[in-house]
Motif scaffolding. Structure first.
Motif, PDB file in Angstrom:
ATOM      1  N   GLY A  28       0.785  -1.225   0.000  1.00  0.00           N
ATOM      2  CA  GLY A  28       0.000   0.000   0.000  1.00  0.00           C
ATOM      3  C   GLY A  28       0.818   1.276   0.000  1.00  0.00           C
ATOM      4  N   ASP A 179      -4.852  -1.715   1.513  1.00  0.00           N
ATOM      5  CA  ASP A 179      -5.189  -2.464   0.293  1.00  0.00           C
ATOM      6  C   ASP A 179      -3.896  -2.878  -0.389  1.00  0.00           C
ATOM      7  N   GLU A 181      -3.595  -4.155  -3.287  1.00  0.00           N
ATOM      8  CA  GLU A 181      -3.695  -4.034  -4.739  1.00  0.00           C
ATOM      9  C   GLU A 181      -3.488  -2.605  -5.240  1.00  0.00           C
ATOM     10  N   ARG A 182      -3.381  -1.642  -4.328  1.00  0.00           N
ATOM     11  CA  ARG A 182      -3.236  -0.250  -4.765  1.00  0.00           C
ATOM     12  C   ARG A 182      -2.541   0.550  -3.677  1.00  0.00           C
ATOM     13  N   ILE A 183      -2.116   1.744  -4.042  1.00  0.00           N
ATOM     14  CA  ILE A 183      -1.542   2.675  -3.076  1.00  0.00           C
ATOM     15  C   ILE A 183      -2.654   3.182  -2.161  1.00  0.00           C
ATOM     16  N   ASP A 184      -2.388   3.237  -0.857  1.00  0.00           N
ATOM     17  CA  ASP A 184      -3.453   3.478   0.111  1.00  0.00           C
ATOM     18  C   ASP A 184      -3.124   4.650   1.053  1.00  0.00           C
ATOM     19  N   ARG A 213      -7.439   9.804  -3.928  1.00  0.00           N
ATOM     20  CA  ARG A 213      -7.376   9.348  -5.316  1.00  0.00           C
ATOM     21  C   ARG A 213      -6.280  10.065  -6.088  1.00  0.00           C
ATOM     22  N   GLU A 216      -2.894   8.846  -4.851  1.00  0.00           N
ATOM     23  CA  GLU A 216      -2.687   7.479  -5.336  1.00  0.00           C
ATOM     24  C   GLU A 216      -2.244   7.483  -6.795  1.00  0.00           C
ATOM     25  N   GLU A 217      -2.918   8.256  -7.627  1.00  0.00           N
ATOM     26  CA  GLU A 217      -2.599   8.296  -9.055  1.00  0.00           C
ATOM     27  C   GLU A 217      -1.202   8.863  -9.305  1.00  0.00           C
ATOM     28  N   GLN A 220       1.400   6.350  -8.121  1.00  0.00           N
ATOM     29  CA  GLN A 220       1.395   5.174  -8.985  1.00  0.00           C
ATOM     30  C   GLN A 220       2.160   5.457 -10.269  1.00  0.00           C
ATOM     31  N   GLU A 224       5.558   3.438 -11.227  1.00  0.00           N
ATOM     32  CA  GLU A 224       5.645   2.683 -12.474  1.00  0.00           C
ATOM     33  C   GLU A 224       6.805   3.153 -13.336  1.00  0.00           C
TER      34      GLU A 224
END
Length: 240
Positions: A28, A179, A181-184, A213, A216-217, A220, A224
């Motif tokens: 996360g 979570d 599955e995603r950054i939290d 949000r 997180e974006e 992410q 990446e």
């Protein structure tokens, strides 16, 4: 050179008795988000760097200026020392990296260590927002359940905890449910709210909830890009 700690404009004596906080880019991104947010919101001063034998060749501009992989920040008002790790140490250096920093923290006689991670929310089975654990030397008592016995901590967070136990340092691990599955960012906010209580801080974490949000974006995309570039070689990499 193996692991080297470089201080700028401050001596080890001036850091004695500090409270130390860190976290890493694991489940996360909780530890990373929490430590970076704390550094920025407290306006902490960068006072040092951690150099490794296989230092990652990545840098970028952060809110405070040019960022390097492993940086030390200090808040003189609250006597808090933070290790901000923009990247994870390489697997082959993770052990010596953790051991060196813990031994250094013992040498400067830190008063307390807080380690921040994330706990997979799939294991949540009660109403609490976090679990925790501590080393034998820690005097902290939190009103939450301890981490369940069958669960494991891995990576640098585990190594920091292991070496803190060996060196008889008081360390507490905060593990908000996150979570995987995603950054939290919301999980990071839970950890910071607890740090506020422990150390009498007033860090406003509303941004981590309200702009979760967006944060997180942004993180992410950064993550990446970094991972993509670190796996490339030679002329295939993006140089700026």
């Amino acid at each position: 050179m193996s692991i080297k700690i470089i201080l700028k404009g401050i001596s080890e004596d001036e850091l004695k008795g500090a409270k130390f906080i860190t976290g890493f880019r694991t489940l996360g991104e909780v530890g990373y988000i929490a430590t970076r947010y704390l550094v920025l919101k407290l306006g902490m001063k960068r006072i040092g760097f951690i150099l490794t034998k296989y230092l990652r060749d990545v840098t970028f501009i952060d809110e405070y200026g040019l960022a390097t992989p492993f940086e030390l920040f200090y808040d003189n008002n609250n006597n808090i020392l933070v290790l901000l790790s923009h990247l994870l140490p390489l697997q082959r250096e993770m052990n010596i990296f953790s051991a060196k920093i813990i031994k250094w923290l013992k040498n400067i006689q830190v008063s307390d260590i807080l380690l921040i991670g994330g706990l997979d929310k799939r294991y949540k089975n009660d109403s609490s927002n976090l679990r925790w654990l501590k080393t034998s030397a820690s005097k902290i008592a939190l009103p939450y359940p301890l981490m369940e016995k069958q669960l494991l901590i891995i990576g640098p967070l585990a190594l920091f905890t292991i070496y803190a136990e060996i060196e008889d340092l008081p360390a507490t691990v905060l593990l908000p449910y996150a979570d995987r599955e995603r950054i939290d960012p919301a999980a990071a906010a839970i950890a910071l709210e607890e740090i506020n209580k422990l150390y009498g801080l007033k860090v406003d974490v509303s941004e981590l909830y309200e702009d979760a949000r967006k944060i997180e974006e942004e993180l992410q995309r950064q993550l990446e890009l970094v991972q993509k570039e670190l796996t490339k070689e030679g002329s295939n990499r993006v140089y700026m």
